[in-house]
Design an enzyme around this catalytic site. Sequence first.
Site, PDB file in Angstrom:
ATOM      1  N   PHE A 134      20.633  21.788 -57.333  1.00 12.32           N
ATOM      2  CA  PHE A 134      20.739  20.820 -56.231  1.00 12.32           C
ATOM      3  C   PHE A 134      21.437  21.502 -55.064  1.00 12.32           C
ATOM      4  O   PHE A 134      22.523  22.055 -55.216  1.00 12.32           O
ATOM      5  CB  PHE A 134      21.530  19.573 -56.652  1.00 12.32           C
ATOM      6  CG  PHE A 134      21.567  18.532 -55.567  1.00 12.32           C
ATOM      7  CD1 PHE A 134      20.542  17.583 -55.444  1.00 12.32           C
ATOM      8  CD2 PHE A 134      22.600  18.504 -54.625  1.00 12.32           C
ATOM      9  CE1 PHE A 134      20.556  16.639 -54.425  1.00 12.32           C
ATOM     10  CE2 PHE A 134      22.619  17.563 -53.603  1.00 12.32           C
ATOM     11  CZ  PHE A 134      21.601  16.628 -53.504  1.00 12.32           C
ATOM     12  N   ASP A 219      26.000  28.829 -54.068  1.00 15.54           N
ATOM     13  CA  ASP A 219      26.319  27.498 -53.554  1.00 15.54           C
ATOM     14  C   ASP A 219      27.538  26.969 -54.307  1.00 15.54           C
ATOM     15  O   ASP A 219      27.440  26.580 -55.476  1.00 15.54           O
ATOM     16  CB  ASP A 219      25.102  26.579 -53.738  1.00 15.54           C
ATOM     17  CG  ASP A 219      25.344  25.178 -53.192  1.00 15.54           C
ATOM     18  OD1 ASP A 219      26.517  24.804 -52.982  1.00 15.54           O
ATOM     19  OD2 ASP A 219      24.357  24.439 -52.991  1.00 15.54           O
ATOM     20  N   LYS A 248      32.211  19.684 -48.960  1.00 23.08           N
ATOM     21  CA  LYS A 248      32.933  18.666 -49.721  1.00 23.08           C
ATOM     22  C   LYS A 248      34.433  18.620 -49.420  1.00 23.08           C
ATOM     23  O   LYS A 248      34.831  18.053 -48.437  1.00 23.08           O
ATOM     24  CB  LYS A 248      32.638  18.815 -51.213  1.00 23.08           C
ATOM     25  CG  LYS A 248      31.147  18.473 -51.550  1.00 23.08           C
ATOM     26  CD  LYS A 248      30.970  18.064 -52.967  1.00 23.08           C
ATOM     27  CE  LYS A 248      29.509  17.890 -53.380  1.00 23.08           C
ATOM     28  NZ  LYS A 248      28.961  16.601 -53.091  1.00 23.08           N
TER      29      LYS A 248
HETATM   30  C1  LIG Z   1      25.859  22.200 -55.093  1.00 24.05           C
HETATM   31  C2  LIG Z   1      25.594  21.312 -53.912  1.00 24.05           C
HETATM   32  N1  LIG Z   1      24.978  21.814 -52.824  1.00 24.05           N
HETATM   33  C3  LIG Z   1      24.734  21.064 -51.746  1.00 24.05           C
HETATM   34  C4  LIG Z   1      25.088  19.730 -51.696  1.00 24.05           C
HETATM   35  C5  LIG Z   1      24.803  18.921 -50.468  1.00 24.05           C
HETATM   36  O1  LIG Z   1      25.979  18.587 -49.812  1.00 24.05           O
HETATM   37  P1  LIG Z   1      25.999  17.408 -48.728  1.00 24.05           P
HETATM   38  O2  LIG Z   1      25.807  16.126 -49.481  1.00 24.05           O
HETATM   39  O3  LIG Z   1      27.351  17.514 -48.083  1.00 24.05           O
HETATM   40  O4  LIG Z   1      24.893  17.686 -47.774  1.00 24.05           O
HETATM   41  C6  LIG Z   1      25.723  19.157 -52.808  1.00 24.05           C
HETATM   42  C7  LIG Z   1      26.084  17.727 -52.806  1.00 24.05           C
HETATM   43  O5  LIG Z   1      26.307  17.111 -53.807  1.00 24.05           O
HETATM   44  C8  LIG Z   1      25.984  19.974 -53.933  1.00 24.05           C
HETATM   45  O6  LIG Z   1      26.584  19.475 -55.028  1.00 24.05           O
END
Ligand SMILES: Cc1ncc(COP(=O)(O)O)c(C=O)c1O
Length: 388
Positions: A134, A219, A248
């Site tokens: 994700f 990520d 976050k």
């Molecule tokens: C691993 C990861 N990457 C990207 C995102 C996307 O972040 P945002 O919701 O701030 O766009 C999330 C959100 O849960 C995430 O857990």
Amino acid sequence: MDQQQIMALEAAHTSGVYPKRPLAIVRGQGARVWDADGNEYIDCAGGQGAANLGHAHPAIVAAISQQASQLITCPEIFYNDRRAELLAALTDAAPAGLTRAFLCNSGAEAVEAAIKFARLSTGRIGITAAMRGFHGRTLGALSATWTKAYREPFEPLVPGFVHVPYNDLAALDANVCDDTAAVILEVIQGEGGVHPADPTFLAGAQALCRERGAMLIVDEIQTGYGRTGRLFASEHYGIEPDLLTVAKSMAGGLPMGACLIGPRVGALTPMSHGSTFGGNPLACAAALATLEVMRTEDLPGRAAWLGAHLLARLRTFNSPLIREVRGLGLIVGIDLRVKVTPILQKLQALGVLALPAGSTVLRLLPPLVIEEGDLDRVVDAIGTALGT
Ligand SMILES: Cc1ncc(COP(=O)(O)O)c(C=O)c1O
């Protein structure tokens, strides 16, 4: 407004894209939150990972208040004192080689930046991502995301993306070629069900990228900022990503993201990317204070010992409903043999808020400041909800 009034007003005007729980949260302190009727909850939803410092941390409140009266907005065409300090502190705290950063406002934006920088620096198109991964909901980040239900309504997505099974180095080997701009991976797949990477997989991914001229994007939007017991989860694995995304909790709960940049990426040309709010002094002040709190309160260390305690206690449950308990530090997934939603509802009735990760995994992302006694109450509530 009481709880019912808030929910009715919000429901009348909200977009409709969120599956909402019937709860209006109006206040938070540390690892606790309160609804509009005064009921108290232990918050293991933790702002979906944005509340690592807990709610209303005094250092964040002070940093925001002070900066708000000084300067809130200032585009990156100008220099700014808070931004300069943050960039220095962030790159100093980051894994080796990540000496530059692009600042933005969310996780998806950080991923977009990483994808663009990888394409820009390699002149290649392909992005190899992982099944169950994700990375966000904007079209580029969504193209790297695996879940069909999130992707299909918006196809065709950005071309050039392929997905390989997570922790399968042979599959990765077969899908990194001379048109691969980047491999993008989470250190622990969070939304995908709390699956940690095998050390050989991440080390192998790094070696493949270096050998074949691709960038390794890691990520850490969910695993960064102390969550796993180190400031960045990459540190457990000794890897040095070429691009590392965070968001976050990086600004104590204020919206902020960043894409950290290593030497293999090379120079980025002016005008190749940008953001109006990126690097705004208000978020930078909060992010600076966050790094300071991480250090002075040793929140990564706290996540390590509290997480070990939590995992050990959860693993003593002898419930036929539990398939597996996984995690590292204070990111914990309980893989169930039943749907998670009714269990989350039972937990809420017992005063504990938690998250799903897919349809059968119960995910806990408590603030790293949570008291041990509160964590024990959470374990007890989970035991009750699962009937153990
Ligand atoms: C691993 C990861 N990457 C990207 C995102 C996307 O972040 P945002 O919701 O701030 O766009 C999330 C959100 O849960 C995430 O857990």
